[in-house]
Motif scaffolding. Structure first.
Motif, PDB file in Angstrom:
ATOM      1  N   ILE A  74       0.748  -1.237  -0.107  1.00  0.00           N
ATOM      2  CA  ILE A  74      -0.012   0.071   0.103  1.00  0.00           C
ATOM      3  C   ILE A  74       0.895   1.272  -0.032  1.00  0.00           C
ATOM      4  N   ILE A  75       1.959   1.191   0.681  1.00  0.00           N
ATOM      5  CA  ILE A  75       2.802   2.363   1.070  1.00  0.00           C
ATOM      6  C   ILE A  75       3.664   2.576  -0.083  1.00  0.00           C
ATOM      7  N   TYR A  76       4.208   1.404  -0.560  1.00  0.00           N
ATOM      8  CA  TYR A  76       5.296   1.693  -1.787  1.00  0.00           C
ATOM      9  C   TYR A  76       4.808   1.313  -3.018  1.00  0.00           C
ATOM     10  N   ALA A  77       3.787   0.784  -3.463  1.00  0.00           N
ATOM     11  CA  ALA A  77       3.110   0.385  -4.719  1.00  0.00           C
ATOM     12  C   ALA A  77       1.727   1.183  -5.123  1.00  0.00           C
ATOM     13  N   TYR A  78       0.829   0.716  -4.418  1.00  0.00           N
ATOM     14  CA  TYR A  78      -0.412   1.083  -4.876  1.00  0.00           C
ATOM     15  C   TYR A  78      -0.814   2.413  -4.766  1.00  0.00           C
ATOM     16  N   ARG A  79      -0.055   3.239  -3.986  1.00  0.00           N
ATOM     17  CA  ARG A  79      -0.175   4.593  -4.056  1.00  0.00           C
ATOM     18  C   ARG A  79       0.593   5.396  -5.290  1.00  0.00           C
ATOM     19  N   ASN A  80       1.230   4.606  -6.113  1.00  0.00           N
ATOM     20  CA  ASN A  80       2.017   5.195  -7.359  1.00  0.00           C
ATOM     21  C   ASN A  80       1.313   5.180  -8.514  1.00  0.00           C
ATOM     22  N   GLN A  81       1.134   6.335  -9.204  1.00  0.00           N
ATOM     23  CA  GLN A  81       0.150   6.468 -10.185  1.00  0.00           C
ATOM     24  C   GLN A  81       0.560   5.689 -11.493  1.00  0.00           C
ATOM     25  N   GLU A  82       1.862   5.486 -11.565  1.00  0.00           N
ATOM     26  CA  GLU A  82       2.127   4.362 -12.734  1.00  0.00           C
ATOM     27  C   GLU A  82       1.726   2.931 -12.470  1.00  0.00           C
ATOM     28  N   ILE A  83       1.942   2.528 -11.335  1.00  0.00           N
ATOM     29  CA  ILE A  83       1.356   1.309 -10.874  1.00  0.00           C
ATOM     30  C   ILE A  83      -0.253   1.053 -11.150  1.00  0.00           C
ATOM     31  N   GLN A  84      -0.850   2.223 -10.659  1.00  0.00           N
ATOM     32  CA  GLN A  84      -2.417   2.328 -10.723  1.00  0.00           C
ATOM     33  C   GLN A  84      -2.740   2.313 -12.227  1.00  0.00           C
ATOM     34  N   ARG A  85      -2.037   2.739 -12.908  1.00  0.00           N
ATOM     35  CA  ARG A  85      -2.213   2.834 -14.536  1.00  0.00           C
ATOM     36  C   ARG A  85      -1.917   1.334 -14.961  1.00  0.00           C
ATOM     37  N   SER A  86      -1.122   0.772 -14.615  1.00  0.00           N
ATOM     38  CA  SER A  86      -0.626  -0.694 -15.104  1.00  0.00           C
ATOM     39  C   SER A  86      -1.675  -1.540 -14.517  1.00  0.00           C
ATOM     40  N   MET A  87      -2.335  -1.189 -13.490  1.00  0.00           N
ATOM     41  CA  MET A  87      -3.328  -2.239 -12.968  1.00  0.00           C
ATOM     42  C   MET A  87      -4.548  -2.118 -13.838  1.00  0.00           C
ATOM     43  N   TRP A  88      -4.992  -1.060 -14.456  1.00  0.00           N
ATOM     44  CA  TRP A  88      -5.821  -0.615 -15.238  1.00  0.00           C
ATOM     45  C   TRP A  88      -5.674  -1.508 -16.382  1.00  0.00           C
ATOM     46  N   VAL A  89      -4.502  -1.297 -17.150  1.00  0.00           N
ATOM     47  CA  VAL A  89      -4.077  -1.871 -18.222  1.00  0.00           C
ATOM     48  C   VAL A  89      -4.235  -3.323 -18.050  1.00  0.00           C
ATOM     49  N   LEU A  90      -3.731  -3.928 -17.073  1.00  0.00           N
ATOM     50  CA  LEU A  90      -3.438  -5.459 -16.746  1.00  0.00           C
ATOM     51  C   LEU A  90      -5.126  -5.898 -16.694  1.00  0.00           C
ATOM     52  N   PHE A  91      -6.094  -5.287 -15.839  1.00  0.00           N
ATOM     53  CA  PHE A  91      -7.185  -5.812 -15.501  1.00  0.00           C
ATOM     54  C   PHE A  91      -8.347  -5.404 -16.408  1.00  0.00           C
TER      55      PHE A  91
END
Length: 293
Positions: A258-275
């Motif tokens: 939560i602290i190091y990954a899910y708060r990051n915008q790039e990872i959030q966008r990648s989650m949308w791309v992935l799912f």
């Protein structure tokens, strides 16, 4: 054997840890844009926490299904190596954040990449060695008097692990204090250039310092009770004390994504791309500094 509720809670915690961090690892591996040193460190942390979660699950299964001293040693060694790699990765992330601010002009260079890879190789190498110690004989299976509060680890083994944690915690505390000084100094320089400190700069500075305090506070609150109890505890004490301090330590691996990954915008966008496929695979990613994560 009858199920111990504490073991069940540790298994549930391990399952949540494994699921959260498996998603982070999958996102970083899936997205070519997430190949910067910053995300390599986040991936290392997620991998270590993923292994720690799997170790908690395996420990529960082998404890109640396959009761074997050899398997018990392997599982404990696996857990020690995984959690040691997690703590070491947190230290590497802290060092990377400090370097990104202290050497901002030369941070994006091949030398930084080499430094990051060297830190990770050292962190995982030391963690693997710590995990192998009980497997190679540093255990109390044949000497009950040498046992610590975490069987089958010896008192000297857990003392070494606790001392290593205290050292890492002090280093992280020092680096985060230096980071706060740099952030405040930058805000002061901006104020001198603009003749006043704007509200947005003040809010950003306050938010950055608060975030660092939350990160270090969460890490300390999770691990310090268990590290201290490993030093002062006695194996004759009720096992509930060990469980009560170990369980919060596992929560750190649950909070890290939560602290190091899910708060990051790039990872959030990648989650949308992935799912969801809401963005195209070639979406542009804005390069960010480790201090923004």
């Amino acid at each position: 054997a009858a199920l111990n509720p504490w073991d069940v809670m540790l298994c549930v915690s391990g399952t949540a840890i494994a699921c959260e961090n498996a998603l982070v690892v999958a996102i970083i591996c899936y997205s070519p844009a997430l190949r910067t040193p910053m995300f390599v460190l986040v991936g290392s942390l997620a991998t270590a926490d993923l292994l720690a979660g799997l170790g908690l699950i395996l420990n529960f299964v082998f404890q109640y299904v396959i009761r074997s001293e050899t398997v018990s040693l392997l599982t404990v060694g696996f857990l020690v190596a995984s959690f040691a790699a997690s703590v070491s990765s947190l230290l590497a992330i802290t060092v990377d954040r400090y370097l990104s601010l202290y050497n901002a002009l030369t941070y994006y260079s091949e030398r930084t990449v080499l430094c990051i890879h060297t830190m990770l190789a050292g962190a995982w190498g030391v963690s693997l060695c710590l995990g192998l110690l009980p497997v190679l004989g540093w255990n109390c299976l044949h000497d009950r008097a040498a046992c610590s509060v975490v069987r089958p680890l010896t008192k000297s083994n857990v003392t070494l692990l606790s001392a290593s944690f205290f050292l890492i915690f002090l280093i992280m505390l020092h680096l985060y204090i230096e980071i706060c000084k740099i952030v405040c100094r930058h805000a002061h320089q901006i104020a001198l250039q603009q003749h006043f400190l704007t509200a947005s700069h003040y809010v950003a500075t306050k938010k950055g310092v608060s975030t660092l305090a939350i990160i270090l506070g969460t890490f300390g609150a999770s691990w310090l009770p268990f590290a201290i109890y490993c030093v002062v505890g006695d194996p004759d004490y009720p096992s509930v004390y060990t469980y009560a301090t170990l369980l919060p330590a596992t929560y750190n691996s649950m909070i890290n994504p939560i602290i190091y990954a899910y708060r990051n915008q790039e990872i959030q966008r990648s989650m949308w791309v992935l799912f969801c496929g809401c963005f195209q695979a070639k979406v542009s990613f804005r390069s960010r500094s480790p201090s923004d994560v």
